[in-house]
Design a protein around this motif. Structure first.
Motif, PDB file in Angstrom:
ATOM      1  N   ASP A  32       8.540   6.262   2.150  1.00 36.82           N
ATOM      2  CA  ASP A  32       8.299   5.626   3.450  1.00 36.82           C
ATOM      3  C   ASP A  32       8.120   4.122   3.304  1.00 36.82           C
ATOM      4  O   ASP A  32       8.678   3.332   4.080  1.00 36.82           O
ATOM      5  N   ARG A  33       7.332   3.717   2.310  1.00 34.99           N
ATOM      6  CA  ARG A  33       7.089   2.286   2.118  1.00 34.99           C
ATOM      7  C   ARG A  33       8.328   1.569   1.597  1.00 34.99           C
ATOM      8  O   ARG A  33       8.586   0.420   1.965  1.00 34.99           O
ATOM      9  N   LYS A  88       4.587  -4.384  -0.862  1.00 35.99           N
ATOM     10  CA  LYS A  88       5.610  -5.020  -0.026  1.00 35.99           C
ATOM     11  C   LYS A  88       6.342  -6.095  -0.822  1.00 35.99           C
ATOM     12  O   LYS A  88       7.579  -6.140  -0.844  1.00 35.99           O
ATOM     13  N   ARG A 123      11.354   2.360   2.303  1.00 41.40           N
ATOM     14  CA  ARG A 123      12.239   2.269   3.467  1.00 41.40           C
ATOM     15  C   ARG A 123      11.774   1.139   4.396  1.00 41.40           C
ATOM     16  O   ARG A 123      12.575   0.354   4.905  1.00 41.40           O
ATOM     17  N   TYR A 124      10.478   1.063   4.612  1.00 37.82           N
ATOM     18  CA  TYR A 124       9.939   0.095   5.565  1.00 37.82           C
ATOM     19  C   TYR A 124      10.065  -1.340   5.066  1.00 37.82           C
ATOM     20  O   TYR A 124      10.356  -2.261   5.840  1.00 37.82           O
ATOM     21  N   TYR A 125       9.850  -1.550   3.759  1.00 32.94           N
ATOM     22  CA  TYR A 125       9.814  -2.898   3.221  1.00 32.94           C
ATOM     23  C   TYR A 125      11.160  -3.408   2.698  1.00 32.94           C
ATOM     24  O   TYR A 125      11.283  -4.581   2.343  1.00 32.94           O
ATOM     25  N   TYR A 169      12.801  -7.934   7.714  1.00 31.57           N
ATOM     26  CA  TYR A 169      12.172  -6.743   7.182  1.00 31.57           C
ATOM     27  C   TYR A 169      11.973  -5.723   8.294  1.00 31.57           C
ATOM     28  O   TYR A 169      11.322  -5.992   9.294  1.00 31.57           O
ATOM     29  N   GLN A 170      12.571  -4.568   8.134  1.00 34.68           N
ATOM     30  CA  GLN A 170      12.433  -3.514   9.124  1.00 34.68           C
ATOM     31  C   GLN A 170      12.751  -2.181   8.467  1.00 34.68           C
ATOM     32  O   GLN A 170      13.133  -2.114   7.307  1.00 34.68           O
ATOM     33  N   SER A 171      12.613  -1.111   9.217  1.00 31.59           N
ATOM     34  CA  SER A 171      12.876   0.218   8.677  1.00 31.59           C
ATOM     35  C   SER A 171      14.332   0.354   8.263  1.00 31.59           C
ATOM     36  O   SER A 171      15.244  -0.030   8.987  1.00 31.59           O
TER      37      SER A 171
END
Length: 405
Positions: free
Chosen positions: A305-306, A376, A308-310, A400-402
């Motif tokens: 998840d992280r 991050k 993907r997000y960062y 920076y986004q999903s």
């Protein structure tokens, strides 16, 4: 914990140009009051310095300027470590502490190839150490993957019995290059390390023997500097890079296969170094773990998840299309290993719990550290490192986004 314990100690350090070894060298030379550090190197002094100039460029001059370093030419895989008689005599007469961080975690080596460097060499070293007249402490760096044959559950700081006669098994492997136990371990190097542990701890010595087992090592928080550690020395980075560009064995497929609740056991390299040195000063014997419990435990789901997000916008697709050569290990081999051995282990670190309340170069307290901000920045740096290899991405307007990994 008082750093004065190291005052006047004479150290023999192996694996000093490696990821953990360079971190240990930095601490031994610049943070602790050691009097001399014998550095066992293969090849030449210039080659070792060039390696440090790549890995710790802003620290290497200060380390050398301490005048603590004494370079010893040798080869861990040779009889008597390939030492000259004069250098062996110096070690026998002066060394009080041995830190053995040498090893090779390559997944491409078969058992016959990995055994000399990950088992036999360590037994040669401790055999020589028995002749060191002033030696008090011997630390050997292993891996938590020596216990990869265990089922889900707690993994305690001890050797689990699997092989009735490790010495006989070693002789069999040396004679045939094969073992009936290989498939029970995550990789051949883990079996070699397991045999080394059994044989190192079964002997009788005049000095204390400590086996330190780190889990997967991640970039440093502080030492020698933030984010120290090349991508090739960070297993999660290496695995992710390899899987990312493979159409069949991509990380998105791995994410679907793995239970999200299973821990992704990583620990920053400088926390491993601190744990090593703190337990030496405590005269700890036996087995000690250095796992995520000493820092921060993330599950596999949280890790993906992280990531993907960062991940910066466009990075994943760019890397996937371009491809990067990763050498001999294939994505299918890494996928199989991770999928087979990603069990629900709880790697206990009870012998180091008190260190989380200790500040300084021998403690694990991190009062000003923000793990999410650090992670991050880590993902940003990993993305930039990969794209620098491609030379085809504009980071001036990164967003920076999903992202779908």
């Amino acid at each position: 914990m008082d750093v004065k314990w190291f005052e006047n100690h004479v150290v023999l350090l192996t694996g000093a140009t490696g990821n953990l070894g360079s971190c240990l060298l930095y601490k031994l030379a610049l943070q602790l009051p050691t009097s001399k550090i014998f550095v066992l190197i293969r090849g030449s002094v210039q080659k070792a310095i060039e390696s440090w100039e790549q890995s710790i460029p802003e620290q290497v001059d200060n380390i050398i300027a301490t005048r603590k370093l004494q370079f010893i030419l040798g080869d861990m895989t040779q009889p008597n470590l390939g030492l000259s008689s004069s250098n062996l005599l110096r070690l026998q007469n002066e060394v009080t502490l041995v830190i053995n961080s040498a090893g090779d975690i390559s997944l491409s080596r078969d058992l016959a190839e990995t055994l000399p460097v990950n088992c036999s060499a360590h037994l040669t070293l401790i055999g020589l150490a028995d002749s060191f007249t002033h030696l008090k402490h011997f630390l050997h760096v292993s891996t938590t993957f020596v216990s990869s044959f265990l089922p889900d559950g707690a993994v305690k700081e001890k050797i689990y019995s699997l092989i009735d006669d490790p010495k006989e098994e070693l002789a069999t492997i040396l004679a045939t290059g094969q073992s009936s136990y290989t498939k029970q371990f995550a990789a051949p190097y883990a079996l070699a390390k397991y045999l080394a542990e059994c044989l190192l701890l079964e002997g009788t010595h005049t000095f204390s023997v400590l086996v330190l087992r780190p889990c997967l090592i991640s970039p440093a928080i502080e030492e020698p500097f933030p984010f120290y550690g090349s991508d090739g020395a960070i297993p999660v980075h290496s695995f992710f890079q390899l899987l990312l560009e493979d159409s069949e064995y991509g990380p998105f497929k791995l994410e679907q296969m793995l239970p999200r609740h299973v821990a992704c056991n990583e620990i920053p390299v400088d926390l491993v170094a601190r744990t090593c040195l703190a337990h030496i000063a405590k005269d700890t014997k036996g087995v000690v773990h250095a796992s995520a419990d000493l820092y921060l435990t993330r599950t596999v789901g949280e890790l993906f998840d992280r990531m993907r997000y960062y991940a910066p916008e466009g990075v994943v697709e760019t890397i996937r299309k371009a491809g990067i050569d990763h050498g001999e290990v294939t994505a299918s081999e890494v996928f199989r290993m991770i999928n087979q051995f990603a069990r629900d282990w709880r790697i206990e670190c009870t012998r180091s719990e008190e260190l989380k309340q200790v500040a300084g170069p021998l403690g694990l307290s991190l009062p000003d550290h923000d793990p999410d901000a650090f992670f991050k920045r880590r993902i940003e740096r990993l993305a930039k490192s990969l794209l620098d290899k491609l030379g085809s991405f504009d980071f001036s307007n990164k967003v920076y986004q999903s992202q779908a990994i």
